[in-house]
Enzyme design. Sequence first.
Site, short mmCIF file in Angstrom:
data_model
loop_
_atom_site.label_atom_id
_atom_site.label_comp_id
_atom_site.label_asym_id
_atom_site.label_seq_id
_atom_site.Cartn_x
_atom_site.Cartn_y
_atom_site.Cartn_z
N ARG A 129 -3.04 81.42 15.12
CA ARG A 129 -4.32 80.74 14.83
C ARG A 129 -5.40 81.72 15.26
NH1 ARG A 129 -6.46 74.61 15.73
NH2 ARG A 129 -5.12 74.41 13.91
N HIS A 156 -6.17 77.00 5.92
CA HIS A 156 -5.36 76.18 6.82
C HIS A 156 -4.20 75.61 5.98
CE1 HIS A 156 -4.14 74.03 10.24
NE2 HIS A 156 -5.14 73.19 10.40
N GLN A 159 -1.91 72.47 7.05
CA GLN A 159 -2.61 71.18 6.97
C GLN A 159 -2.69 70.71 5.52
OE1 GLN A 159 -4.29 69.23 9.60
NE2 GLN A 159 -4.21 67.76 7.94
N ASP A 251 -14.28 67.23 6.43
CA ASP A 251 -13.90 68.03 7.60
C ASP A 251 -15.19 68.33 8.38
OD1 ASP A 251 -12.56 69.71 9.41
OD2 ASP A 251 -12.47 71.42 8.03
N CYS A 291 -8.63 66.13 8.33
CA CYS A 291 -7.60 66.90 9.04
C CYS A 291 -7.63 66.64 10.54
CB CYS A 291 -7.77 68.39 8.75
SG CYS A 291 -9.41 69.02 9.18
N ARG A 319 2.03 66.31 9.64
CA ARG A 319 2.01 67.70 10.12
C ARG A 319 3.37 68.06 10.72
NH1 ARG A 319 -2.61 70.43 11.36
NH2 ARG A 319 -1.15 72.18 11.32
N1 CP Z 1 -5.87 69.50 12.04
C1 CP Z 1 -5.63 70.44 12.97
O1 CP Z 1 -5.25 71.58 12.67
O2 CP Z 1 -5.79 70.02 14.25
P1 CP Z 1 -5.77 70.94 15.55
O3 CP Z 1 -6.96 71.84 15.49
O4 CP Z 1 -5.79 69.98 16.70
O5 CP Z 1 -4.50 71.76 15.52
N1 NVA Z 2 -12.40 73.51 9.57
C1 NVA Z 2 -11.94 73.15 10.89
C2 NVA Z 2 -10.53 72.66 10.82
C3 NVA Z 2 -9.97 72.19 12.14
C4 NVA Z 2 -8.55 71.75 12.03
C5 NVA Z 2 -12.04 74.36 11.79
O1 NVA Z 2 -11.70 75.48 11.36
O2 NVA Z 2 -12.47 74.21 12.94
#
Ligand code: CP
Ligand code: NVA
Length: 347
Positions: A129, A156, A159, A251, A291, A319
Amino acid sequence: MRNDPMAVMNPPIIKTKTNPPGLLADPVAPRDLISIHDLSPAEVLSLFNLTSMLKQRPAEFRGLLAGKQMVMFFEKPSLRTRLTFEAGMDSLGGSTFFVDQTASRLNARESLYDIAHNLERWIDIIVLRTFSHAVVEEMATYAGVPVINALSELEHPCQALADFFTLQEHFGDLKKVHLAYVGDGNNMAHSLLLAGASVGAKVSIATPERYGLNPVIVTMAKAIAEETKASLRILNDPRKAVAGADAVYTDAWASMGHEHEAEARAAIFAPYQVNAALMQFAKPHALFMHCLPAHRGCEVTDQVIDSVNSVVFDQAENRLHIQKAILVWLLGSGVGRFPARSAHAHA
Ligand code: CP
Ligand code: NVA
């Protein structure tokens, strides 16, 4: 595990020794999951079949990944992604090592090239990540083991796969589903557009003009849509996007790394809030999707996220199941037997 031109030209079909009985088609495994674009449309549906089996009969898959080891480097916080990968790997019999990378960037201490060539000697699969999508791409190029994108600023994919699996559970044929996304043209919007294109759905996305989608992603999605007959609409008007939709998705207005812009964005994004008035434009049965984490009172009201049509916790549950399917997909037949390939001839 990229850049093997021979394998791209002639990708072998992998027959997995360890696939559980009853798996209809052996998927042609991608070696990495960096983007939804790494999967062909048929592979996305095949992954959903595997996900269904893992969800319905988890006991049959216990021990499938015994002896496999996964490392996760996260430069950003996580609840769902971290825990579903960890719980998923555990239930399949494998082990996980989590490296909290929030204090400094992954490549701050040594080069990605050197990190990759260390990791591949010890570990079977790498989950990242990151802030920069290029970091995930580079790791995939250098590492001789599969790499999974657990969120970058561009995509992502895990997701979005869980989200379309959730839609399939609710509606069946995804080709008949109209998903509307309103809000920021961010990683989530990109992966939903690509996934919607892959499954042949109708996807309408409305963003403020200055917060639109990455044009490269749009071009890629349109190319997939030619193949699948998906219908993609990129708009600015949230009402037009939501009109007649089966599901409405939103989101964060300020994603991780953009928190300092939250106040300025709040004014610009206010017309994109998913509230009861906006949901009126969708079909009466329309689902609400997010999400998570949600910023209640910003991109969505309590009334909508807490309504009976909200499936945010179904998405979160899925998930886990999709994560397990991705791990089985990438590791099920043993690292090193997966072809270096992209699912798309033009990639
Ligand atoms: N939706 C999602 O990726 O959540 P987190 O940021 O908690 O992993
Ligand atoms: N768009 C958001 C998604 C979080 C799961 C981010 O990148 O913070």
